[in-house]
Design a protein around this motif. Structure first.
Motif, PDB file in Angstrom:
ATOM      1  N   PRO A 175      -8.425  43.695   9.603  1.00 40.73           N
ATOM      2  CA  PRO A 175      -8.174  42.484  10.395  1.00 40.73           C
ATOM      3  C   PRO A 175      -8.459  41.171   9.652  1.00 40.73           C
ATOM      4  O   PRO A 175      -7.912  40.139  10.001  1.00 40.73           O
ATOM      5  CB  PRO A 175      -9.086  42.640  11.608  1.00 40.73           C
ATOM      6  N   VAL A 176      -9.346  41.218   8.636  1.00 43.05           N
ATOM      7  CA  VAL A 176      -9.607  40.045   7.785  1.00 43.05           C
ATOM      8  C   VAL A 176      -9.741  40.533   6.344  1.00 43.05           C
ATOM      9  O   VAL A 176      -9.711  41.740   6.096  1.00 43.05           O
ATOM     10  CB  VAL A 176     -10.896  39.268   8.194  1.00 43.05           C
ATOM     11  N   ASP A 177      -9.918  39.588   5.406  1.00 42.83           N
ATOM     12  CA  ASP A 177     -10.108  39.941   3.981  1.00 42.83           C
ATOM     13  C   ASP A 177      -9.071  40.946   3.505  1.00 42.83           C
ATOM     14  O   ASP A 177      -9.395  42.027   3.036  1.00 42.83           O
ATOM     15  CB  ASP A 177     -11.502  40.566   3.751  1.00 42.83           C
ATOM     16  N   ILE A 178      -7.818  40.568   3.629  1.00 43.47           N
ATOM     17  CA  ILE A 178      -6.715  41.498   3.412  1.00 43.47           C
ATOM     18  C   ILE A 178      -6.744  42.141   2.014  1.00 43.47           C
ATOM     19  O   ILE A 178      -6.338  43.285   1.856  1.00 43.47           O
ATOM     20  CB  ILE A 178      -5.361  40.801   3.728  1.00 43.47           C
ATOM     21  N   GLU A 179      -7.275  41.424   1.025  1.00 43.15           N
ATOM     22  CA  GLU A 179      -7.268  42.000  -0.335  1.00 43.15           C
ATOM     23  C   GLU A 179      -8.159  43.247  -0.452  1.00 43.15           C
ATOM     24  O   GLU A 179      -7.962  44.065  -1.337  1.00 43.15           O
ATOM     25  CB  GLU A 179      -7.622  40.965  -1.403  1.00 43.15           C
ATOM     26  N   LYS A 180      -9.108  43.381   0.470  1.00 40.20           N
ATOM     27  CA  LYS A 180      -9.988  44.556   0.440  1.00 40.20           C
ATOM     28  C   LYS A 180      -9.232  45.855   0.702  1.00 40.20           C
ATOM     29  O   LYS A 180      -9.718  46.934   0.375  1.00 40.20           O
ATOM     30  CB  LYS A 180     -11.118  44.403   1.462  1.00 40.20           C
ATOM     31  N   ALA A 181      -8.057  45.744   1.286  1.00 43.82           N
ATOM     32  CA  ALA A 181      -7.234  46.932   1.562  1.00 43.82           C
ATOM     33  C   ALA A 181      -6.940  47.688   0.273  1.00 43.82           C
ATOM     34  O   ALA A 181      -6.808  48.911   0.273  1.00 43.82           O
ATOM     35  CB  ALA A 181      -5.936  46.526   2.249  1.00 43.82           C
ATOM     36  N   VAL A 182      -6.850  46.951  -0.831  1.00 43.98           N
ATOM     37  CA  VAL A 182      -6.533  47.545  -2.134  1.00 43.98           C
ATOM     38  C   VAL A 182      -7.541  48.629  -2.509  1.00 43.98           C
ATOM     39  O   VAL A 182      -7.189  49.655  -3.095  1.00 43.98           O
ATOM     40  CB  VAL A 182      -6.475  46.438  -3.227  1.00 43.98           C
ATOM     41  N   THR A 183      -8.800  48.444  -2.125  1.00 44.56           N
ATOM     42  CA  THR A 183      -9.850  49.406  -2.480  1.00 44.56           C
ATOM     43  C   THR A 183      -9.671  50.742  -1.751  1.00 44.56           C
ATOM     44  O   THR A 183     -10.270  51.737  -2.130  1.00 44.56           O
ATOM     45  CB  THR A 183     -11.262  48.845  -2.184  1.00 44.56           C
ATOM     46  N   HIS A 184      -8.843  50.743  -0.689  1.00 44.88           N
ATOM     47  CA  HIS A 184      -8.613  51.975   0.073  1.00 44.88           C
ATOM     48  C   HIS A 184      -7.338  52.694  -0.361  1.00 44.88           C
ATOM     49  O   HIS A 184      -6.937  53.666   0.258  1.00 44.88           O
ATOM     50  CB  HIS A 184      -8.516  51.674   1.573  1.00 44.88           C
ATOM     51  N   MET A 185      -6.684  52.165  -1.395  1.00 47.18           N
ATOM     52  CA  MET A 185      -5.403  52.740  -1.810  1.00 47.18           C
ATOM     53  C   MET A 185      -5.582  53.643  -3.022  1.00 47.18           C
ATOM     54  O   MET A 185      -6.410  53.382  -3.877  1.00 47.18           O
ATOM     55  CB  MET A 185      -4.410  51.624  -2.144  1.00 47.18           C
ATOM     56  N   GLU A 186      -4.773  54.690  -3.053  1.00 48.00           N
ATOM     57  CA  GLU A 186      -4.840  55.631  -4.168  1.00 48.00           C
ATOM     58  C   GLU A 186      -3.937  55.164  -5.308  1.00 48.00           C
ATOM     59  O   GLU A 186      -3.107  54.277  -5.132  1.00 48.00           O
ATOM     60  CB  GLU A 186      -4.417  57.024  -3.687  1.00 48.00           C
ATOM     61  N   GLN A 187      -4.101  55.800  -6.459  1.00 41.36           N
ATOM     62  CA  GLN A 187      -3.247  55.507  -7.612  1.00 41.36           C
ATOM     63  C   GLN A 187      -1.815  55.940  -7.303  1.00 41.36           C
ATOM     64  O   GLN A 187      -1.587  56.707  -6.386  1.00 41.36           O
ATOM     65  CB  GLN A 187      -3.757  56.292  -8.841  1.00 41.36           C
ATOM     66  N   GLY A 188      -0.874  55.461  -8.109  1.00 39.10           N
ATOM     67  CA  GLY A 188       0.511  55.895  -7.947  1.00 39.10           C
ATOM     68  C   GLY A 188       1.353  54.858  -7.236  1.00 39.10           C
ATOM     69  O   GLY A 188       0.851  53.823  -6.804  1.00 39.10           O
ATOM     70  N   GLU A 189       2.640  55.162  -7.119  1.00 40.59           N
ATOM     71  CA  GLU A 189       3.584  54.223  -6.505  1.00 40.59           C
ATOM     72  C   GLU A 189       3.338  54.147  -5.013  1.00 40.59           C
ATOM     73  O   GLU A 189       3.154  55.158  -4.346  1.00 40.59           O
ATOM     74  CB  GLU A 189       5.011  54.696  -6.762  1.00 40.59           C
TER      75      GLU A 189
END
Length: 178
Positions: free
Chosen positions: A66-80
């Motif tokens: 809901p806030v700090d949208i860039e933090k979403a990146v830390t929850h993403m796996e490698q790859g396309e």
């Protein structure tokens, strides 16, 4: 690193269009759904459930951000990966009104654009669902006007940077750019 903006009024069919769109570009890629809505009431929960049902079985990994949208990146796996951000108006409201006092428009715009940039670097394609503001021509109180002005500015900056801008009107997509 493509950005696609899907813009529309409330109830325009933009969410459904955005989901179908991302399904069409996600072959062989991991799909992420960035949910920005905070639940305050039953109405909000209903909306979230409806969106959840729309996404069911489509293979999305949901990240509640809901806030700090860039933090979403830390929850993403490698790859396309392809990322669907739903939706900008909630994100702006959460960022602006999340504290004791509303934050400055300039700071909110900067934070969100910075966050979008961080996600864009990670994703093959980032699809952002956003709301058409200022359509009703009504004059609101200062706080609301500041919010609408921030939304307008963000939409403008994103549209400039976007590869595609698609407006959805009564469920019909109109290609504005790209």
């Amino acid at each position: 690193e493509m950005i696609t903006i899907i813009i529309g009024g409330s109830g325009s069919g933009k969410s459904e269009y955005a989901e179908n769109y991302i399904m069409s570009v996600s072959e062989g890629k991991q799909k992420y759904y960035l949910a920005t809505m905070q639940v305050y009431d039953e109405e909000g929960q209903k909306k979230i459930n409806r969106h959840r049902n729309l996404r069911q079985g489509k293979g999305f990994l949901t990240i509640e951000q809901p806030v700090d949208i860039e933090k979403a990146v830390t929850h993403m796996e490698q790859g396309e990966k392809v990322v669907l951000l739903e939706c900008m108006s909630n994100l702006v409201a959460n960022e602006m009104f999340g504290g004791e006092v509303p934050k400055e428009k300039k700071d909110v715009v900067e934070r969100i654009i910075r966050g979008i940039h961080a996600i864009q670097k990670e994703a093959t394609e980032l699809v952002i669902v956003t709301n058409n503001v200022f359509e009703d021509g009504i004059s609101y109180d200062d706080t609301t006007m500041e919010y609408l002005s921030a939304m307008g500015r963000i939409n403008e900056l994103l549209a400039k940077r976007a590869d595609k801008v698609i407006e959805v009107v009564v469920g019909i997509p109109l290609i504005m750019k790209g």
